[in-house]
Design an enzyme around this catalytic site. Structure first.
Site, mmCIF file in Angstrom:
data_model
loop_
_atom_site.group_PDB
_atom_site.id
_atom_site.type_symbol
_atom_site.label_atom_id
_atom_site.label_comp_id
_atom_site.label_asym_id
_atom_site.label_seq_id
_atom_site.Cartn_x
_atom_site.Cartn_y
_atom_site.Cartn_z
ATOM 1 N N LYS A 1 -15.794 -1.148 3.601
ATOM 2 C CA LYS A 1 -15.136 -1.292 2.304
ATOM 3 C C LYS A 1 -16.235 -1.587 1.283
ATOM 4 C CE LYS A 1 -10.855 -3.469 4.017
ATOM 5 N NZ LYS A 1 -10.267 -4.797 4.367
ATOM 6 N N GLU B 1 0.806 -1.213 0.000
ATOM 7 C CA GLU B 1 0.000 0.000 0.000
ATOM 8 C C GLU B 1 0.839 1.263 0.000
ATOM 9 O OE1 GLU B 1 -4.053 -1.345 2.123
ATOM 10 O OE2 GLU B 1 -2.482 -0.783 3.512
HETATM 11 P P1 PGA Z 1 -6.945 -5.350 2.255
HETATM 12 O O1 PGA Z 1 -6.311 -4.625 3.489
HETATM 13 O O2 PGA Z 1 -7.470 -4.325 1.310
HETATM 14 O O3 PGA Z 1 -5.806 -6.146 1.685
HETATM 15 O O4 PGA Z 1 -8.052 -6.205 2.774
HETATM 16 C C1 PGA Z 1 -6.893 -3.509 4.088
HETATM 17 C C2 PGA Z 1 -7.241 -3.752 5.540
HETATM 18 O O5 PGA Z 1 -7.056 -4.865 6.073
HETATM 19 O O6 PGA Z 1 -7.744 -2.840 6.181
HETATM 20 ZN ZN ZN Z 2 -7.989 -4.421 8.071
#
Ligand code: PGA
Ligand code: ZN
Length: 438
Positions: A342, A210
């Site tokens: 998300k 990231e």
């Molecule tokens: P991921 O990680 O997008 O790989 O799921 C983000 C998180 O765990 O917050």
């Molecule tokens: Zn997370």
């Protein structure tokens, strides 16, 4: 036929920040207005989440998206043709129906979220409004006059850095900042000073998925200490101006109440891991802790939340997978006091908003979040403002796929000050009382 009616739905394969294929969707309306969006992709686990459709096989490690794109063209496009693009709820309902099961297979979560977001963009375009304004003030949501408080990764570990250390994200939150611009300024300085200290000690080694900095430490605690020092060197007060936030992502190294911490060379049970985290909370300026225990450990999470939930935000990500019924159950059990939202995990824009509303109703803190695999798509920042989010997690303060979101926030902050004359030009943050520590 009106300017709102969907004329064409198109999809193409594009590539994300990990160099993997993903889906871009384009929705074109009758008189030419268009919306476009790209599906992000995560690495973290969590059962019960929406399933992406991947081609399988050898090519691209099985992550090809031609099947998902084919399904958009053959199934989704004919279904949505002629529909009114403002009917987001109805359109999302049809998408969910097409996807069939609760754990979706065809056309797949990646196709669905790209279309759902592109529909929203097209509706805003038909009104000739930026998305945040269409979602917020235009629909009577007056909360949409603030920018969310950024939660930003400085060190990346866990599944995003070849498991170099156990903890997935060491982040900072500029809790004392008086504006969005100041929150970014403070974060930039902390990030810079951490970088200098890593370079000086010969530990500047790589870049996790990231962005951010590679966790080249022998223990998790060294990372915490480095962060605290960098905040101080930046002339800021740890815990008052800038605080620490962790994503433990414990499902990645624990199951059935057993946790195996590679870096600290320890095996722990639920109580031992909880105890270690409580100790960190006591010794370091930590205000938020995500997935402290594995998703199959709800009793552990309830106990942990009882122990520290008044002092820190306990966030469910893999544990809650942006799922409405899970959030409802968890709120009843008082497991966690906040949820990570998300959109691609919820499935559609509508489902994401439902989870947000349920969480707010239950008194949960809410944080909107990007995924580890991102692109130049900045929809998330518009959702963050339009939905009046108090917090937004966009991983690091480096790399264009992350910075494009923060920079979009700066443009929105300026625009907000244009439409409402009582705000300073650098964008207000939500009132402190909307944060669990406020
Ligand atoms: P991921 O990680 O997008 O790989 O799921 C983000 C998180 O765990 O917050
Ligand atoms: Zn997370």
């Amino acid at each position: 036929m009106s300017k709102y009616s969907i004329k064409n739905v198109h999809a193409r394969r594009v590539w994300d920040s990990r160099g993997r294929p993903t889906v871009e969707a384009e929705v074109t309306l009758r008189y030419g207005a268009q919306g476009r969006a790209i599906a992000p992709a995560g690495a973290s686990t969590g059962s019960g989440k929406v399933v992406e459709r991947c081609d399988g096989g050898f090519q691209f490690g099985g992550r090809g998206v031609l099947g998902a794109i084919g399904a958009i063209k053959s199934e989704i496009a004919p279904t949505l043709k002629g529909m009114d693009v403002r009917e987001q709820i109805e359109i999302d309902r049809r998408l969910i129906e097409l996807d069939g099961t609760e754990n979706r297979s065809p056309p797949g979560g990646n196709a669905i979220i790209a279309i759902s977001m592109a529909v929203l963009h097209a509706a805003a375009a038909a009104e000739k409004l930026p998305l945040w304004l269409y979602l917020g003030p235009f629909q009577g949501n007056s909360d949409a006059e603030t920018l969310p408080l950024p939660e930003i990764q400085i060190f990346g570990g866990g599944a995003h850095a070849a498991r170099r250390v156990d903890v997935q994200d060491f982040m900072v939150i500029a809790i004392g900042a008086s504006s969005y611009v100041q929150a970014l300024e403070w974060t930039a300085e902390v990030y810079r000073h951490v970088g200098i200290s890593m370079a000086e000690s010969g530990r500047l080694q790589g870049v996790p998925d990231e962005g951010g900095l590679w966790l080249a430490f022998d223990s998790n605690e060294e990372a915490l200490e480095t962060l605290v020092r960098a905040i101080e060197i930046a002339g800021l007060t740890p815990g008052q101006d800038v605080a620490i936030s962790l994503d433990i992502a414990a499902s990645q190294f624990g199951q059935n109440g057993h946790y195996k911490l590679a870096r600290d060379e320890r095996r722990m049970d639920t109580d031992e891991l909880s105890g270690m985290l409580v100790d960190w909370i006591e010794r370091y300026p930590i205000v938020s802790i995500e997935d402290p225990l594995a998703e199959d450990d709800p009793e552990g999470l309830t106990k942990f939340t009882w122990a520290v939930g008044r002092r820190v935000q306990v966030v469910g990500d893999d544990f809650l997978v942006t799922n409405a019924s899970r959030v409802t159950d968890a709120a009843k059990q008082k497991a966690c006091n906040a949820v990570l939202i998300k959109p691609n995990q919820a499935g559609t824009i509508t489902e994401s908003k439902v989870v947000l509303d349920i969480a707010r109703e239950a008194g949960y803190g809410t944080i909107l979040s990007t995924r580890s695999g991102e692109t130049g798509d900045a929809t998330i920042m518009h959702l963050g403002v339009g939905w009046g989010m108090a917090q937004l997690k966009v991983s690091s303060y480096s790399r264009s796929e992350r910075m494009i979101k923060w920079n979009e926030g700066l443009r929105i902050a300026e625009a907000i000050s244009d439409v409402s004359d009582h705000l300073p030009p650098d964008g207000n943050l939500p009132p402190k009382s909307s944060f669990p520590w406020g």
